[in-house]
Design a protein around this motif. Structure first.
Motif, mmCIF file in Angstrom:
data_model
loop_
_atom_site.group_PDB
_atom_site.id
_atom_site.type_symbol
_atom_site.label_atom_id
_atom_site.label_comp_id
_atom_site.label_asym_id
_atom_site.label_seq_id
_atom_site.Cartn_x
_atom_site.Cartn_y
_atom_site.Cartn_z
ATOM 1 N N MET A 1 -111.805 19.452 30.289
ATOM 2 C CA MET A 1 -111.399 20.490 30.377
ATOM 3 C C MET A 1 -113.085 21.355 30.450
ATOM 4 S SD MET A 1 -110.475 23.359 27.004
ATOM 5 C CE MET A 1 -112.059 24.580 26.909
ATOM 6 N N ALA A 2 -112.682 21.932 31.686
ATOM 7 C CA ALA A 2 -113.871 21.784 32.414
ATOM 8 C C ALA A 2 -114.366 23.679 31.800
ATOM 9 C CB ALA A 2 -113.904 22.513 34.011
ATOM 10 N N SER A 3 -115.050 23.992 31.443
ATOM 11 C CA SER A 3 -114.627 25.873 31.235
ATOM 12 C C SER A 3 -115.961 26.211 31.847
ATOM 13 C CB SER A 3 -115.494 25.580 29.432
ATOM 14 O OG SER A 3 -116.579 24.956 29.214
ATOM 15 N N THR A 4 -116.173 28.047 31.404
ATOM 16 C CA THR A 4 -117.656 28.459 32.143
ATOM 17 C C THR A 4 -117.784 29.538 31.260
ATOM 18 O OG1 THR A 4 -115.254 29.925 33.004
ATOM 19 C CG2 THR A 4 -116.252 28.727 34.515
ATOM 20 N N TYR A 5 -119.221 29.925 31.417
ATOM 21 C CA TYR A 5 -119.895 30.643 31.131
ATOM 22 C C TYR A 5 -120.224 32.106 31.492
ATOM 23 C CZ TYR A 5 -120.047 26.069 28.095
ATOM 24 O OH TYR A 5 -120.047 25.305 27.824
ATOM 25 N N SER A 6 -120.339 32.757 30.578
ATOM 26 C CA SER A 6 -120.469 34.051 31.708
ATOM 27 C C SER A 6 -121.184 35.157 31.485
ATOM 28 C CB SER A 6 -119.298 34.702 32.137
ATOM 29 O OG SER A 6 -118.291 35.179 30.645
ATOM 30 N N PHE A 7 -121.934 36.675 31.748
ATOM 31 C CA PHE A 7 -122.199 37.379 31.229
ATOM 32 C C PHE A 7 -122.459 38.518 32.051
ATOM 33 C CE2 PHE A 7 -126.069 35.476 33.333
ATOM 34 C CZ PHE A 7 -126.821 36.274 34.067
ATOM 35 N N GLN A 127 -118.370 44.327 38.584
ATOM 36 C CA GLN A 127 -117.279 45.544 37.823
ATOM 37 C C GLN A 127 -117.326 47.053 37.707
ATOM 38 O OE1 GLN A 127 -115.991 42.629 34.930
ATOM 39 N NE2 GLN A 127 -115.225 41.583 36.405
ATOM 40 N N GLY A 128 -117.262 47.641 38.551
ATOM 41 C CA GLY A 128 -117.919 49.383 37.982
ATOM 42 C C GLY A 128 -119.198 49.277 38.175
ATOM 43 N N ASP A 129 -119.884 49.274 36.721
ATOM 44 C CA ASP A 129 -120.985 50.030 37.015
ATOM 45 C C ASP A 129 -121.842 48.776 36.740
ATOM 46 O OD1 ASP A 129 -120.483 50.241 34.467
ATOM 47 O OD2 ASP A 129 -121.317 52.012 33.878
ATOM 48 N N SER A 130 -121.469 47.839 36.165
ATOM 49 C CA SER A 130 -122.017 46.381 35.920
ATOM 50 C C SER A 130 -121.335 45.335 36.719
ATOM 51 C CB SER A 130 -121.060 46.284 34.360
ATOM 52 O OG SER A 130 -119.708 45.079 34.785
ATOM 53 N N VAL A 131 -122.550 43.961 36.827
ATOM 54 C CA VAL A 131 -122.630 42.607 37.549
ATOM 55 C C VAL A 131 -121.496 41.521 36.921
ATOM 56 C CG1 VAL A 131 -123.124 41.008 38.732
ATOM 57 C CG2 VAL A 131 -123.394 43.463 38.718
ATOM 58 N N ARG A 132 -120.812 40.947 36.242
ATOM 59 C CA ARG A 132 -120.784 40.275 35.538
ATOM 60 C C ARG A 132 -120.723 38.465 37.044
ATOM 61 N NH1 ARG A 132 -115.981 38.668 32.151
ATOM 62 N NH2 ARG A 132 -116.843 40.876 31.176
ATOM 63 N N VAL A 133 -121.556 37.805 35.823
ATOM 64 C CA VAL A 133 -122.123 36.257 36.272
ATOM 65 C C VAL A 133 -121.097 34.957 35.514
ATOM 66 C CG1 VAL A 133 -123.922 35.362 37.119
ATOM 67 C CG2 VAL A 133 -124.139 37.121 36.761
ATOM 68 N N SER A 134 -120.798 33.973 36.435
ATOM 69 C CA SER A 134 -120.134 33.309 35.736
ATOM 70 C C SER A 134 -120.922 31.968 36.700
ATOM 71 C CB SER A 134 -118.332 33.058 35.757
ATOM 72 O OG SER A 134 -118.380 33.516 36.733
ATOM 73 N N ALA A 135 -120.971 31.085 35.696
ATOM 74 C CA ALA A 135 -121.321 29.465 36.555
ATOM 75 C C ALA A 135 -121.110 28.721 34.984
ATOM 76 C CB ALA A 135 -122.848 29.256 36.093
ATOM 77 N N LYS A 136 -120.400 26.640 35.572
ATOM 78 C CA LYS A 136 -120.365 25.878 35.150
ATOM 79 C C LYS A 136 -121.275 25.691 34.111
ATOM 80 C CE LYS A 136 -117.079 24.307 37.325
ATOM 81 N NZ LYS A 136 -115.507 25.038 36.632
ATOM 82 N N LEU A 157 -131.995 47.053 32.977
ATOM 83 C CA LEU A 157 -131.324 45.875 33.143
ATOM 84 C C LEU A 157 -131.351 44.997 31.584
ATOM 85 C CD1 LEU A 157 -131.929 44.197 36.267
ATOM 86 C CD2 LEU A 157 -129.907 45.676 35.627
ATOM 87 N N GLN A 158 -129.713 44.716 31.638
ATOM 88 C CA GLN A 158 -129.496 44.517 29.931
ATOM 89 C C GLN A 158 -128.835 43.019 30.079
ATOM 90 O OE1 GLN A 158 -129.115 47.985 29.495
ATOM 91 N NE2 GLN A 158 -131.639 47.749 29.125
ATOM 92 N N PHE A 159 -128.821 41.688 29.304
ATOM 93 C CA PHE A 159 -128.056 41.159 29.926
ATOM 94 C C PHE A 159 -126.844 41.238 28.556
ATOM 95 C CE2 PHE A 159 -132.294 40.226 31.321
ATOM 96 C CZ PHE A 159 -130.652 40.225 33.348
ATOM 97 N N THR A 160 -125.602 40.773 29.049
ATOM 98 C CA THR A 160 -124.034 41.106 27.489
ATOM 99 C C THR A 160 -123.163 40.417 27.702
ATOM 100 O OG1 THR A 160 -123.210 43.436 28.182
ATOM 101 C CG2 THR A 160 -124.818 43.752 27.034
ATOM 102 N N ASN A 161 -121.942 40.258 26.484
ATOM 103 C CA ASN A 161 -121.615 39.409 26.342
ATOM 104 C C ASN A 161 -121.723 37.712 27.236
ATOM 105 O OD1 ASN A 161 -119.989 41.784 25.930
ATOM 106 N ND2 ASN A 161 -119.442 42.121 28.087
ATOM 107 N N TYR A 162 -122.373 37.429 26.591
ATOM 108 C CA TYR A 162 -123.154 36.185 26.702
ATOM 109 C C TYR A 162 -122.079 35.305 26.370
ATOM 110 C CZ TYR A 162 -125.599 32.323 28.475
ATOM 111 O OH TYR A 162 -126.128 30.970 28.853
ATOM 112 N N ARG A 163 -121.597 33.916 26.820
ATOM 113 C CA ARG A 163 -120.219 33.306 26.601
ATOM 114 C C ARG A 163 -120.999 32.069 27.437
ATOM 115 N NH1 ARG A 163 -116.570 37.835 27.708
ATOM 116 N NH2 ARG A 163 -116.321 38.998 26.015
#
Length: 163
Positions: A1-7, A127-136, A157-163
């Motif tokens: 299972m290859a999960s991806t992380y994002s913020f 995405q609207g007024d934010s940028v979503r970044v995702s990586a493995k 700049l703030q970095f939120t929703n770090y998963r």
């Protein structure tokens, strides 16, 4: 299972901290000897701060106080967009300080381009007024955060929703 992380990369500020900073500014204006009799008003609205005072000299002093109080409350000074100084009735001056929130489209494109040029294995999208970044890899996301902190953008700049 290859999960991806994002913020998400956002530009926002803590409204309550701003309210506290403005309240402290008003209190200091009322207690300082050089500003006490200027009948200065500082009003926080939904999207701006309105300042009304007796001269440009006192307006500069109020800017300094507001910036100091905001910095002590961990608010970036980039959220303030100072409008032009207008003359008001009774030889007074007023100024509207707009509050910047959200990343403008052209700045989001610059961030997106920087991420795509320097980090090949990472996906980023506006995405609207934010940028979503995702990586493995979480390590790559950490490197992106460090790289963006090195740049000097005209918004905070703030970095939120770090998963």
């Amino acid at each position: 299972m290859a999960s991806t992380y994002s913020f998400d990369i956002v530009s926002d500020f803590d409204k309550q901290e701003l309210v506290n900073a403005v309240d402290q500014t008003v209190r200091e204006i009322q207690s300082r000897y050089d500003l006490k009799d200027t009948k200065t008003t500082v009003e926080l609205g939904e999207e701006a701060i309105n300042v009304n005072t007796d001269s440009e000299f006192t307006l500069d002093a109020i800017h300094t106080i507001l910036q100091t109080k905001a910095a002590k409350r961990n608010l970036s000074l980039k959220i303030f967009d100072y409008g032009k100084v207008e003359s008001a009735s009774g030889s007074r001056v007023r100024q509207e300080i707009k509050l910047k929130k959200g990343i403008a489209q052209e700045i989001a494109k610059q961030i997106n381009k920087l991420i795509r040029d320097e980090f090949k294995k990472v996906q980023s999208s506006i995405q609207g007024d934010s940028v979503r970044v995702s990586a493995k890899s979480k390590d790559e996301l950490q490197l992106i955060i460090q790289r963006l902190k090195e740049e000097d953008y005209p918004v905070a700049l703030q970095f939120t929703n770090y998963r």
